[in-house]
Structure formats: C-alpha cells, structure tokens
Motif scaffolding. Sequence first.
Motif, PDB file in Angstrom:
ATOM      1  N   GLY A  34      28.777  20.750  90.084  1.00  0.00           N
ATOM      2  CA  GLY A  34      28.170  20.951  91.396  1.00  0.00           C
ATOM      3  C   GLY A  34      27.685  22.370  91.600  1.00  0.00           C
ATOM      4  N   PHE A  35      28.503  23.338  91.184  1.00  0.00           N
ATOM      5  CA  PHE A  35      28.147  24.751  91.320  1.00  0.00           C
ATOM      6  C   PHE A  35      26.942  25.106  90.467  1.00  0.00           C
ATOM      7  CE2 PHE A  35      28.798  29.023  89.331  1.00  0.00           C
ATOM      8  CZ  PHE A  35      28.404  29.787  90.418  1.00  0.00           C
ATOM      9  N   SER A  36      26.943  24.649  89.214  1.00  0.00           N
ATOM     10  CA  SER A  36      25.912  25.079  88.268  1.00  0.00           C
ATOM     11  C   SER A  36      24.612  24.290  88.358  1.00  0.00           C
ATOM     12  CB  SER A  36      26.451  25.008  86.843  1.00  0.00           C
ATOM     13  OG  SER A  36      26.717  23.666  86.477  1.00  0.00           O
ATOM     14  N   LYS A  37      24.632  23.151  89.034  1.00  0.00           N
ATOM     15  CA  LYS A  37      23.458  22.274  89.087  1.00  0.00           C
ATOM     16  C   LYS A  37      22.191  23.011  89.526  1.00  0.00           C
ATOM     17  CE  LYS A  37      21.820  17.901  90.945  1.00  0.00           C
ATOM     18  NZ  LYS A  37      22.123  16.768  91.816  1.00  0.00           N
ATOM     19  N   LEU A  59      30.319  24.709  80.402  1.00  0.00           N
ATOM     20  CA  LEU A  59      29.756  25.631  81.387  1.00  0.00           C
ATOM     21  C   LEU A  59      28.231  25.643  81.435  1.00  0.00           C
ATOM     22  CD1 LEU A  59      32.200  28.600  80.685  1.00  0.00           C
ATOM     23  CD2 LEU A  59      32.405  26.791  82.396  1.00  0.00           C
ATOM     24  N   PHE A  60      27.594  25.159  80.389  1.00  0.00           N
ATOM     25  CA  PHE A  60      26.129  25.115  80.317  1.00  0.00           C
ATOM     26  C   PHE A  60      25.500  26.481  80.571  1.00  0.00           C
ATOM     27  CE2 PHE A  60      27.782  21.006  81.794  1.00  0.00           C
ATOM     28  CZ  PHE A  60      27.497  20.259  80.659  1.00  0.00           C
ATOM     29  N   CYS A 106      30.888  33.976  88.323  1.00  0.00           N
ATOM     30  CA  CYS A 106      29.831  34.782  88.944  1.00  0.00           C
ATOM     31  C   CYS A 106      28.454  34.123  88.923  1.00  0.00           C
ATOM     32  CB  CYS A 106      29.752  36.157  88.283  1.00  0.00           C
ATOM     33  SG  CYS A 106      29.093  36.138  86.598  1.00  0.00           S
ATOM     34  N   GLY A 107      28.272  33.083  88.121  1.00  0.00           N
ATOM     35  CA  GLY A 107      26.975  32.423  88.039  1.00  0.00           C
ATOM     36  C   GLY A 107      26.038  33.023  87.007  1.00  0.00           C
ATOM     37  N   GLY A 108      26.468  34.084  86.363  1.00  0.00           N
ATOM     38  CA  GLY A 108      25.638  34.712  85.335  1.00  0.00           C
ATOM     39  C   GLY A 108      25.674  33.940  84.032  1.00  0.00           C
ATOM     40  N   ARG A 113      18.549  35.916  83.097  1.00  0.00           N
ATOM     41  CA  ARG A 113      17.930  37.191  83.510  1.00  0.00           C
ATOM     42  C   ARG A 113      17.248  37.097  84.871  1.00  0.00           C
ATOM     43  NH1 ARG A 113      12.625  36.301  82.366  1.00  0.00           N
ATOM     44  NH2 ARG A 113      12.171  34.908  80.653  1.00  0.00           N
ATOM     45  N   LYS A 114      17.046  35.864  85.368  1.00  0.00           N
ATOM     46  CA  LYS A 114      16.387  35.686  86.664  1.00  0.00           C
ATOM     47  C   LYS A 114      17.336  35.152  87.746  1.00  0.00           C
ATOM     48  CE  LYS A 114      11.777  35.085  84.895  1.00  0.00           C
ATOM     49  NZ  LYS A 114      10.540  34.312  84.990  1.00  0.00           N
ATOM     50  N   ARG A 115      18.616  35.036  87.440  1.00  0.00           N
ATOM     51  CA  ARG A 115      19.568  34.527  88.439  1.00  0.00           C
ATOM     52  C   ARG A 115      19.957  35.591  89.430  1.00  0.00           C
ATOM     53  NH1 ARG A 115      23.539  31.434  84.373  1.00  0.00           N
ATOM     54  NH2 ARG A 115      21.984  30.033  83.571  1.00  0.00           N
TER      55      ARG A 115
END
Length: 102
Positions: free
Chosen positions: A89-92, A40-41, A47-49, A100-102
Amino acid sequence: MLELRPTCENCNKALPPDSTEACICSYECTFCAACVERVLFNVCPNCGGGFTPRPIRPSRNWKGENYLGKDPAGTKVKHRPVDPAAHAGFSKAIKDIPPRKR
C-alpha cells in the motif's frame, strides 16, 4: 562513515562487511538484495527512497588507517520485518517513480 549494519532489517540474513548482497538507502537502512527486489520493490519502507549496493570497506590498511580493522562494522542488529501488505500500500504510488525523482 557507514555503520555497515550486520543483517537485513527484514529477513535478518547476515550481511558481513564484505557482502555484495547488502543494499542501503540514503539513511543507511540495510536490506539484502533479495528483499529489496522481491519484497520492497526498491522502495525503502522507512523513508520511501531507493537502494544502492552498500560499499565494501577495505579489510587491509592500504592508506591512512582507513580500513575495517580500525573502523569495524556495526554489531547492532535492526531486525524490523516489513509487513508485505502494508508496504504494498505504501509503495504503490511511488515504486514506479525513479528513486532520483522521489
């Protein structure tokens, strides 16, 4: 209070309440530390968090009935394996942005 989900959502590894390998996002999506790092990196696929170590609920009643015996860990498994290519692709675009800045 946290659900303390029983397994990694990706690899289904057992994550008992006292596991130091359990990581959660702010929505309590739960993954093992190995999946957070290698798959997941540090980007939640839901959620992208980012992730943080899941707290460990006290197993003993030290004060005020706030312990695992009164509030047991969850038992519902949420096994939703991540598609590595889709997640890449999503996380790139966001994996290099601090959580904290996403």
